[in-house]
Design a protein around this motif. Structure first.
Motif, PDB file in Angstrom:
ATOM      1  N   PHE A 120       1.347  -1.514  -0.196  1.00 18.33           N
ATOM      2  CA  PHE A 120       0.676   0.063  -0.316  1.00 18.33           C
ATOM      3  C   PHE A 120       0.332   1.299  -0.140  1.00 18.33           C
ATOM      4  O   PHE A 120       0.240   2.625  -1.250  1.00 18.33           O
ATOM      5  CB  PHE A 120      -0.738  -0.263   1.138  1.00 18.33           C
ATOM      6  N   GLU A 161      -0.425   3.267  -5.117  1.00 19.49           N
ATOM      7  CA  GLU A 161      -0.682   3.562  -6.286  1.00 19.49           C
ATOM      8  C   GLU A 161      -0.626   2.584  -7.436  1.00 19.49           C
ATOM      9  O   GLU A 161      -0.134   2.479  -8.468  1.00 19.49           O
ATOM     10  CB  GLU A 161      -1.079   5.141  -7.116  1.00 19.49           C
ATOM     11  N   PRO A 189      -2.628  -0.620  -7.427  1.00 16.02           N
ATOM     12  CA  PRO A 189      -3.564  -1.206  -7.075  1.00 16.02           C
ATOM     13  C   PRO A 189      -3.865  -2.568  -7.348  1.00 16.02           C
ATOM     14  O   PRO A 189      -2.866  -3.442  -8.231  1.00 16.02           O
ATOM     15  CB  PRO A 189      -5.041  -1.132  -8.074  1.00 16.02           C
ATOM     16  N   LEU A 225      -7.861   0.963   0.101  1.00 13.24           N
ATOM     17  CA  LEU A 225      -7.541   2.523  -0.370  1.00 13.24           C
ATOM     18  C   LEU A 225      -6.780   3.886   0.684  1.00 13.24           C
ATOM     19  O   LEU A 225      -7.273   3.402   1.603  1.00 13.24           O
ATOM     20  CB  LEU A 225      -8.900   3.032  -0.976  1.00 13.24           C
ATOM     21  N   TYR A 278     -13.743   9.005  -2.468  1.00 14.08           N
ATOM     22  CA  TYR A 278     -13.053   7.577  -1.984  1.00 14.08           C
ATOM     23  C   TYR A 278     -12.883   6.262  -1.780  1.00 14.08           C
ATOM     24  O   TYR A 278     -11.906   5.670  -1.862  1.00 14.08           O
ATOM     25  CB  TYR A 278     -12.480   8.478  -0.205  1.00 14.08           C
ATOM     26  N   ASP A 308     -13.411   3.904  -4.371  1.00 20.55           N
ATOM     27  CA  ASP A 308     -13.046   4.214  -6.149  1.00 20.55           C
ATOM     28  C   ASP A 308     -12.830   2.464  -6.175  1.00 20.55           C
ATOM     29  O   ASP A 308     -11.593   1.404  -5.848  1.00 20.55           O
ATOM     30  CB  ASP A 308     -12.157   4.171  -6.692  1.00 20.55           C
ATOM     31  N   ARG A 343     -10.107   0.353  -7.369  1.00 20.23           N
ATOM     32  CA  ARG A 343      -8.370   1.321  -6.812  1.00 20.23           C
ATOM     33  C   ARG A 343      -7.680   0.416  -5.864  1.00 20.23           C
ATOM     34  O   ARG A 343      -6.642   1.030  -4.758  1.00 20.23           O
ATOM     35  CB  ARG A 343      -8.754   2.919  -6.210  1.00 20.23           C
ATOM     36  N   PHE A 344      -8.546  -0.663  -4.837  1.00 23.05           N
ATOM     37  CA  PHE A 344      -7.929  -0.892  -4.656  1.00 23.05           C
ATOM     38  C   PHE A 344      -6.799  -1.471  -4.108  1.00 23.05           C
ATOM     39  O   PHE A 344      -6.821  -2.869  -4.581  1.00 23.05           O
ATOM     40  CB  PHE A 344      -8.759  -2.380  -3.708  1.00 23.05           C
TER      41      PHE A 344
END
Lengths: 480, 497
Positions: free
Chosen positions: B179, B282, B284, B302, B453, B455, B458-459
């Motif tokens: 992360f 960033e 994902p 996220l 927040y 999305d 984007r996980f």
């Protein structure tokens, strides 16, 4: 009883003033149906701790239905005839239909169209988690339940304004539970078993200890249940188990917080008094575990760091030796200056950790357990032998009077800290009432601990902590 | 007549028994938040005090405004705080100190958090003065006994080895690496190499820089009166940081890997700025750690808003609605109750210093990992389009309002909350205005939070368990699946589209 070891007086005091004060504050009474109520008014904030204690746990199970007491605790959150459903009249026959199919299939839910149709109809009438939601909306805190070998307890903290709601909710689930969503929840319990035991080396080692130390007594069975049993349990079996054990004489209500006695008396009778007494049943006590005549050992090969558990059979209350074991526990592992830490961990550096406890329950004779992890390079055999030597040394170098007195002072302070919490106090009172028949056993235990002598502690070593009465289980690390 | 009465009574009782508990009208929960006495000691320590005469005990908690996020050397702060307690003092060996505390049935223990640390003290009221004297010696003359430090290191080495026995721990540590790109305080966990670097000299240096009365908050409650406490504290702790000559200097950095900026003279908000801002990787996708667990652990997250986010109270309400409301939350209902996919599932927004995170954790059997993740992503997608109904939102707010009292259930809880408020930089009226701000949260606010927040594409999703990569690739077409090794350095996943 070790957890209650904490509850003891300073040397020379027959009854400390705080305990005397507590005794005067505890109100206890019976409802018309025999349910016992324990109440302590404590007005720190407008809240209360409400607990229901039921005398049913793992020791009330047999092979084939292991885990059913704990599973029933889960199901008690699924609602009643009025909570968790939009229409119980419509739901009941659907539940019965599903149950008939599952029972015919020996506990397996078949993947058939018939089942799918019933399931779809049930989902239309179910209101998921309504029981918990009502509590949440009332501002509940720490809504939970626990099942042990000996008891099942339902606990929650609520604002005082929600006391009547608590009475209504708890009495309803005791009297009118509906085992809906049973087969979905069975999967959840299996999840719990996998994470807590199957995939957990310490959990598996603990199960091995019980299975090895006990050969016949239900103390040997896992509270969570065996996977094989859980996969076949049915709602029908649960209904039978519930009717056998959930009965007024097995139930204790424990309340501590900002409530009035009159209100407690009135509302508990109004709601819990509706629980009808059941027909008398002959209580069949489990056959006592045969006396262990020689030492036992077993190992678990698993990809994990080494650990060793040693267990010795011991009596429980009302045998005074139980209190002596509580004192022994304090001498061995309460604080950094206690014997196990100071000798094995700090001075000799053969263990990374070592501590004592008792397991698995208190209603029947249990085990005094020492758990330890060796430092790398030290074998579990060597560590186990050293632990036995440490116990034997209580005969050659007995604890001094001062050491004993300090252990008792530590216990007294722990007791005071327990009284500093609504839920801690409710637990101590409710548990003693349900397990030993009176919350005053708490006080008797203190008296027993206070009266414990050096010789009493030494007698434990002579009579119980012997190699022939011992079971050793350990992990043999396997490369992953 | 008697029969009629019995009939009416029975009818009444039947009506009573079928009444739903939810239909009971609850009165509002009325309470006021106790205001602690407050003063500043000569050495700068702020004291918060609430008298409580119920039991003959005194409890104290000394908060220090330094946490792991301030110190970029893994394990150093933990070692420092733990060894101040267990490493002895100049006048007493560790064993003598332990013996003294055990004989008094008193405790002094340290703990370390992300943004602050603390020492907690508890004793009988008669022994409190003596305990404070011992504590003063721990603060001013710690000996950092080498054998105890080595024991601490051996125990931590063992804990590092045992990480591989717990899928949840493995998932949490892997998530940090997947992360965050840095700084190290966010990505790195304690490793054997870090332990080897820790020595007594390093502890002494860290002690000199980090253990200072400036910015410290001491919470005290129990059977003691204010004048006596004031006197006792000045007598026992008043010289800490003054007579020792170890008064720390502002804007100093440690030369051995410690960076605590400006803590000695800073205000609360200055101190918060000293915590480095995380950099998100960033990237994902699904990060798989293959390990022999039948029950997989999943952590997914996220980036989220910071603690000073204007919609902070919307986050509290959203959490309650979606993920942390126990039996009431969307996740619990759908994942556990309806699907039986997990025994435990939960999480939510955790607004942090400068930035935050939205994180969900669950455990599920390996053959249902894909189904559980898919279901959660679906629920997140739905939360961006539709949110709690007006009635549900009202119920959630009511539950928050009624449960608020539990933050102040004891004097100690009230004091701890106030100390945390100050250390984390929340405004002075945070508690007084909390419920009004919760009441003002709207359905639009909840939707906005989800849209801004959450999305689903984007996980960062970490899976630890006995599951094949192919299965995940098949289950999540178009999503990158990275198979990674637990605790490998550096974190370079093998990518598979």
């Amino acid at each position: 009883m070790l957890i209650l070891l904490c509850l003891v007086f300073a040397p020379g005091m027959a009854l400390c003033s705080e305990l005397a004060e507590l005794e005067s504050r505890v109100q206890s009474f019976k409802l018309s149906n025999g349910i016992r109520v324990i109440f302590v008014s404590r007005k720190i904030a407008p809240i209360f701790s409400g607990q229901i204690w039921v005398k049913v746990g793992g020791v009330d199970e047999q092979p084939g239905i292991t885990g059913i007491a704990h599973f029933l605790e889960h199901m008690a959150f699924k609602g009643t005839k009025v909570t968790g459903t939009k229409d119980y009249q419509k739901e009941a026959p659907l539940l019965a239909q599903l149950e008939r199919i599952v029972v015919e299939n020996q506990g397996v839910v078949p993947e058939s169209d018939e089942v799918r149709i019933i399931q779809a109809k049930l989902e239309e009438v179910w209101v998921d988690n309504e029981f918990g939601k009502i509590y949440t909306q009332a501002g509940s805190n720490r809504l939970n339940a626990m099942t042990s070998k000996d008891y099942t307890a339902y606990v929650v903290r609520l604002p005082s304004v929600a006391f009547e709601l608590w009475c209504q909710m708890e009495s309803d689930r005791l009297i009118n539970p509906v085992f809906r969503q049973f087969y979905q929840e069975r999967e959840v319990v299996l999840e719990e078993r996998r994470s807590g035991f199957d995939d957990n080396p310490s959990g598996r080692l603990y199960e091995l200890l019980l299975q090895t130390a006990f050969t016949t007594h239900p103390q040997r069975l896992p509270v969570i249940g065996s996977r094989e049993d859980l996969e076949r349990l049915t709602a029908t079996q649960m209904r039978q188990f519930y009717e056998l054990h959930y009965r007024p004489e097995n139930i204790v209500i424990s309340l501590v917080g900002d409530l009035d006695l009159v209100q407690v008396q009135k509302l508990t009778e109004r709601y819990f008094g509706k629980f009808s007494q059941r027909a008398h049943r002959v209580h069949s006590e489990p056959v006592p575990e045969p006396i262990q005549r020689e030492g036992r050992a077993a190992s678990l090969k698993v990809a994990a760091e080494p650990q060793v558990y040693l267990g010795w059979h011991k009596p429980t209350l009302p045998n005074p030796a139980d209190a002596h074991f509580a004192v022994l526990h304090s001498l061995l592992s309460d604080g950094r200056s206690s014997r196990l830490f100071s000798n094995l961990v700090d001075r000799e550096k053969i263990a990374l950790s070592a501590s004592s406890t008792e397991a698995p329950g208190e209603r029947y004779p249990n085990l005094f357990v020492i758990a330890a992890a060796p430092v790398p390079g030290v074998s579990v055999d060597r560590l186990a032998a050293r632990i036995q030597k440490e116990l034997d040394s209580l005969l050659s170098s007995p604890p001094s009077e001062a050491e004993l007195a300090e252990a008792k002072k530590r216990s007294r302070i722990s007791f005071l800290k327990l009284m500093d919490s609504d839920s801690g106090l409710a637990t101590a009172l409710g548990k003693n009432e349900v397990l030993h028949g009176s919350w005053r056993e708490l006080i008797r235990l203190y008296d027993l601990i206070e009266a414990t002598t050096v010789e009493d502690v030494q007698n434990l070593v002579r009579n119980f902590l012997t190699p022939s009465n011992r079971t050793v289980v350990y992990i043999v690390p396997e490369k992953s | 007549m008697r029969d009629l009465f019995i009939f009416l009574l029975l009818a009444f009782l039947t009506a009573c028994s079928s009444q739903k508990a939810s239909e009971l009208q609850l009165a509002p929960v009325e309470f006021s938040i106790a205001k602690p006495s407050q003063w500043q000691m000569g050495n700068g320590v702020t004291v918060l005090f609430l008298e409580n005469n119920e039991l003959p005990l005194v409890e104290a908690e000394l908060y220090l405004p330094v946490g792991t996020l301030h110190v970029d050397s893994p394990g150093l702060l933990d070692a420092l705080i733990s060894q101040m307690r267990s490493g002895g003092i100049r006048s007493l060996t560790p064993q003598q100190l332990d013996r003294k505390l055990d004989a008094l049935a008193a405790s002094i223990e340290g703990s370390v958090g992300a943004e602050f640390s603390s020492f907690s003290l508890a004793s009988h009221k008669e022994d409190f003065s003596e305990i404070l004297a011992l504590f003063h010696l721990m603060l001013t003359e710690p000996a950092f006994n080498l054998a105890r430090l080595n024991l601490w290191k051996a125990q931590n080495l063992d804990a590092i080895r045992r990480r591989r026995e717990d899928p949840q721990t493995m998932a949490a540590l892997t998530f940090a690496k997947a992360f965050y790109a840095g700084p190290a305080v966010y990505t790195d966990s304690l490793m054997p190499g870090d332990l080897h670097k820790l020595d007594r000299a390093l502890l002494l240096k860290a002690y000199g820089r980090l253990i200072t009365p400036r910015g410290a908050i001491l919470c005290v409650t129990g059977r003691i009166q204010e004048p006596e406490l004031r006197d006792l504290l000045e007598k026992r702790l008043g010289t800490w940081g003054i007579s020792s000559g170890s008064k720390p200097t502002a804007h100093k950095r440690m030369d051995a890997g410690v960076s605590l900026l400006n803590s000695a003279v800073s205000t609360d908000s200055d101190l918060i700025k000293t915590i480095p801002k995380p950099i998100f990787r960033e990237v994902p996708g699904v990060y798989l750690v293959r390990a022999p667990f039948e029950q997989a652990a999943v952590v997914m997250g996220l980036p989220g808003p910071a603690r000073d986010f204007p919609g902070y109270h919307s986050l509290s309400v959203f959490n309650r609605y979606f993920s942390s409301g126990g039996f009431s939350s969307v996740l619990f209902n759908e994942i556990r109750t309806k699907r039986g996919l997990a025994y435990s599932v939960g999480g939510g927004f955790a607004p942090g210093n400068g930035t935050g995170v939205f994180q969900i954790g669950l455990g599920t059997r390996v053959n249902q990992v894909s189904a559980a993740i898919t279901e959660i992503l679906t629920l997140v997608t739905v939360a961006r389009k539709e949110t709690a109904s007006t009635d549900l939102l009202r119920e959630i707010k009511e539950s928050i309002e009624r449960g608020f009292v539990f933050n102040f259930a004891t004097q100690a809880a009230t004091l701890d909350r106030e100390a945390a408020r100050r250390l984390l930089g929340f405004p002075e009226d945070f508690d007084e205005s909390f419920l009004a701000k919760v009441r003002a949260v709207t359905e639009e606010n909840l939707l906005r939070v989800a849209v801004d927040y959450l999305d689903p594409s984007r996980f960062v999703i970490v899976v630890v368990g006995d599951i094949g990569k192919e299965e995940l690739v098949k289950a999540f077409p178009g999503v990158e699946v990275h198979e990674v090794q637990f605790q490998d350095e550096p974190f370079i996943p093998n990518r598979t589209k």
